[in-house]
Design a protein around this motif. Structure first.
Motif, mmCIF file in Angstrom:
data_model
loop_
_atom_site.group_PDB
_atom_site.id
_atom_site.type_symbol
_atom_site.label_atom_id
_atom_site.label_comp_id
_atom_site.label_asym_id
_atom_site.label_seq_id
_atom_site.Cartn_x
_atom_site.Cartn_y
_atom_site.Cartn_z
ATOM 1 N N ALA A 250 18.134 24.857 0.757
ATOM 2 C CA ALA A 250 18.764 24.090 1.823
ATOM 3 C C ALA A 250 20.218 23.759 1.482
ATOM 4 C CB ALA A 250 17.966 22.812 2.081
ATOM 5 N N ARG A 251 20.462 23.382 0.227
ATOM 6 C CA ARG A 251 21.825 23.038 -0.166
ATOM 7 C C ARG A 251 22.773 24.232 -0.054
ATOM 8 N NH1 ARG A 251 22.692 17.984 0.801
ATOM 9 N NH2 ARG A 251 21.056 16.650 -0.042
ATOM 10 N N ILE A 252 22.272 25.417 -0.368
ATOM 11 C CA ILE A 252 23.106 26.619 -0.226
ATOM 12 C C ILE A 252 23.469 26.814 1.241
ATOM 13 C CG2 ILE A 252 23.125 29.145 -0.390
ATOM 14 C CD1 ILE A 252 21.357 28.826 -2.918
ATOM 15 N N GLY A 253 22.470 26.691 2.120
ATOM 16 C CA GLY A 253 22.728 26.870 3.541
ATOM 17 C C GLY A 253 23.684 25.839 4.113
ATOM 18 N N ILE A 254 23.635 24.626 3.576
ATOM 19 C CA ILE A 254 24.509 23.552 4.058
ATOM 20 C C ILE A 254 25.936 23.721 3.525
ATOM 21 C CG2 ILE A 254 24.944 21.065 3.937
ATOM 22 C CD1 ILE A 254 21.788 20.796 3.729
ATOM 23 N N ALA A 255 26.050 24.053 2.250
ATOM 24 C CA ALA A 255 27.369 24.066 1.594
ATOM 25 C C ALA A 255 28.154 25.350 1.830
ATOM 26 C CB ALA A 255 27.197 23.830 0.093
ATOM 27 N N TYR A 256 27.459 26.490 2.023
ATOM 28 C CA TYR A 256 28.140 27.788 2.093
ATOM 29 C C TYR A 256 27.889 28.440 3.455
ATOM 30 C CZ TYR A 256 28.737 27.415 -2.969
ATOM 31 O OH TYR A 256 29.100 27.011 -4.241
ATOM 32 N N ALA A 257 28.865 28.340 4.334
ATOM 33 C CA ALA A 257 28.719 28.911 5.673
ATOM 34 C C ALA A 257 28.442 30.404 5.628
ATOM 35 C CB ALA A 257 29.976 28.621 6.500
ATOM 36 N N GLU A 258 29.036 31.088 4.639
ATOM 37 C CA GLU A 258 28.874 32.540 4.547
ATOM 38 C C GLU A 258 27.469 32.950 4.120
ATOM 39 O OE1 GLU A 258 31.003 31.317 0.641
ATOM 40 O OE2 GLU A 258 30.696 30.566 2.673
ATOM 41 N N ARG B 182 24.770 30.923 5.092
ATOM 42 C CA ARG B 182 23.883 30.068 5.898
ATOM 43 C C ARG B 182 22.821 30.872 6.647
ATOM 44 N NH1 ARG B 182 27.563 26.451 8.679
ATOM 45 N NH2 ARG B 182 27.651 25.585 6.566
ATOM 46 N N ALA B 183 23.224 31.944 7.280
ATOM 47 C CA ALA B 183 22.257 32.720 8.068
ATOM 48 C C ALA B 183 21.153 33.279 7.174
ATOM 49 C CB ALA B 183 22.964 33.850 8.813
ATOM 50 N N ARG B 184 21.530 33.754 5.989
ATOM 51 C CA ARG B 184 20.520 34.301 5.078
ATOM 52 C C ARG B 184 19.591 33.195 4.580
ATOM 53 N NH1 ARG B 184 20.932 36.903 -0.996
ATOM 54 N NH2 ARG B 184 18.714 37.474 -1.089
ATOM 55 N N ALA B 185 20.154 32.024 4.251
ATOM 56 C CA ALA B 185 19.327 30.917 3.772
ATOM 57 C C ALA B 185 18.311 30.507 4.835
ATOM 58 C CB ALA B 185 20.205 29.731 3.382
ATOM 59 N N ILE B 186 18.749 30.414 6.078
ATOM 60 C CA ILE B 186 17.839 30.065 7.166
ATOM 61 C C ILE B 186 16.770 31.145 7.338
ATOM 62 C CG2 ILE B 186 17.694 29.774 9.679
ATOM 63 C CD1 ILE B 186 20.409 28.331 9.521
ATOM 64 N N ALA B 187 17.189 32.408 7.267
ATOM 65 C CA ALA B 187 16.233 33.513 7.430
ATOM 66 C C ALA B 187 15.176 33.509 6.326
ATOM 67 C CB ALA B 187 16.981 34.847 7.450
ATOM 68 N N ILE B 188 15.591 33.215 5.093
ATOM 69 C CA ILE B 188 14.634 33.133 3.984
ATOM 70 C C ILE B 188 13.643 32.005 4.244
ATOM 71 C CG2 ILE B 188 14.373 32.536 1.530
ATOM 72 C CD1 ILE B 188 17.038 34.015 1.049
ATOM 73 N N GLY B 189 14.151 30.862 4.664
ATOM 74 C CA GLY B 189 13.272 29.744 4.957
ATOM 75 C C GLY B 189 12.278 30.071 6.054
ATOM 76 N N ILE C 153 28.699 28.922 -10.015
ATOM 77 C CA ILE C 153 27.467 29.061 -9.252
ATOM 78 C C ILE C 153 27.534 30.333 -8.414
ATOM 79 C CG2 ILE C 153 26.144 28.072 -7.329
ATOM 80 C CD1 ILE C 153 25.625 26.653 -9.901
ATOM 81 N N ASP C 154 26.447 31.105 -8.414
ATOM 82 C CA ASP C 154 26.353 32.353 -7.655
ATOM 83 C C ASP C 154 25.329 32.160 -6.537
ATOM 84 O OD1 ASP C 154 26.103 34.918 -6.677
ATOM 85 O OD2 ASP C 154 25.037 35.691 -8.429
ATOM 86 N N PRO C 155 25.753 31.700 -5.359
ATOM 87 C CA PRO C 155 24.799 31.431 -4.286
ATOM 88 C C PRO C 155 23.948 32.640 -3.902
ATOM 89 C CG PRO C 155 26.938 30.495 -3.756
ATOM 90 C CD PRO C 155 27.127 31.368 -4.959
#
Length: 229
Positions: free
Chosen positions: A177-185, A187-194, A148-150
């Motif tokens: 959401a699962r990417i942000g939860i599972a991968y701390a590295e 997380r900030a980008r996932a939240i920013a995209i959301g 998997i390539d987050p």
């Protein structure tokens, strides 16, 4: 296909039981969510438990094209015995959201062909089929499975989730959401995209439930995992 169980139980007999369980009030509730049956799901699961695994009966039930029968079918089939082509045809022929959800959750996820189908479904032009691919991908992300390539998934989500059709948008948001939860590295980008896309920001959420809006979902699930208040 005989469409019978090992004890001779027939599709006709099982459908008669399902008809007896149907309730107009349950149907009315289900219809508001795009489903077209009136069987309480708890009672349907109890029937499946009593019947046990019955692959031929399951195929016969699926062939009826009746939603309650198909829901029962996915509970009494043997997922590991179904070939990839049959699973693909079942997904494409599933007419209602609940049947599709249960098919992916109860059958495809347990199939030895899950990864093959995930890769085939992700780029499918049918948004309903593609959404199944994203749901399988969200599972892989949650388990931090290899291959998997987050970062690459976030690129695709950022570019396409905002304008994706409803079911596909929902599944891409789930994966975000699962990417942000599972991968701390990541997380900030996932939240920013959301936050930037705002998908499901105003989704009505009952008290005590977690919002599907990705920034809230990620923050709350991480808080629970870390045991912080």
């Amino acid at each position: 296909m005989a469409g019978t169980g090992p004890d001779g139980t027939t599709v006709t007999e099982v459908r008669a039981e399902l008809d007896a369980l149907a309730d107009p009030r349950t149907r009315a509730v289900n219809e508001r969510h795009g489903d077209d049956h009136g069987v309480n799901l708890g009672k349907l699961r109890a029937l499946a438990k009593r019947l046990g695994p019955r692959p031929e009966l399951a195929r016969g039930l699926w062939a009826t094209d009746d939603s309650a029968a198909r829901l029962l079918s996915v509970l009494v089939c043997r997922p590991k015995e179904l070939p990839a082509g049959e699973l693909d045809a079942m997904l494409r022929g599933a007419r209602t959201p609940k049947v599709r959800d249960w098919l992916v959750s109860n059958v495809v996820r347990k199939s030895p062909h899950a990864e093959e189908l995930r890769l085939a479904w992700l780029p499918d032009p049918d948004p309903v089929v593609a959404s199944a691919g994203w749901e399988l991908t969200a599972d892989r992300v949650a388990k931090r499975s290899g291959g998997i390539d987050p970062a690459g998934l976030l690129d695709v989500i950022e570019a396409g989730m905002k304008d994706a059709p409803g079911p596909l948008q929902w599944s891409m948001n789930h994966c975000l959401a699962r990417i942000g939860i599972a991968y701390a590295e990541h997380r900030a980008r996932a939240i920013a995209i959301g936050e930037r896309l705002g998908v499901l920001r105003d989704y009505p959420t009952p008290p005590g439930c977690t919002s599907p809006y990705a920034p809230v979902w990620i923050t709350e699930l991480v808080r629970r995992k870390q045991g912080t208040s």
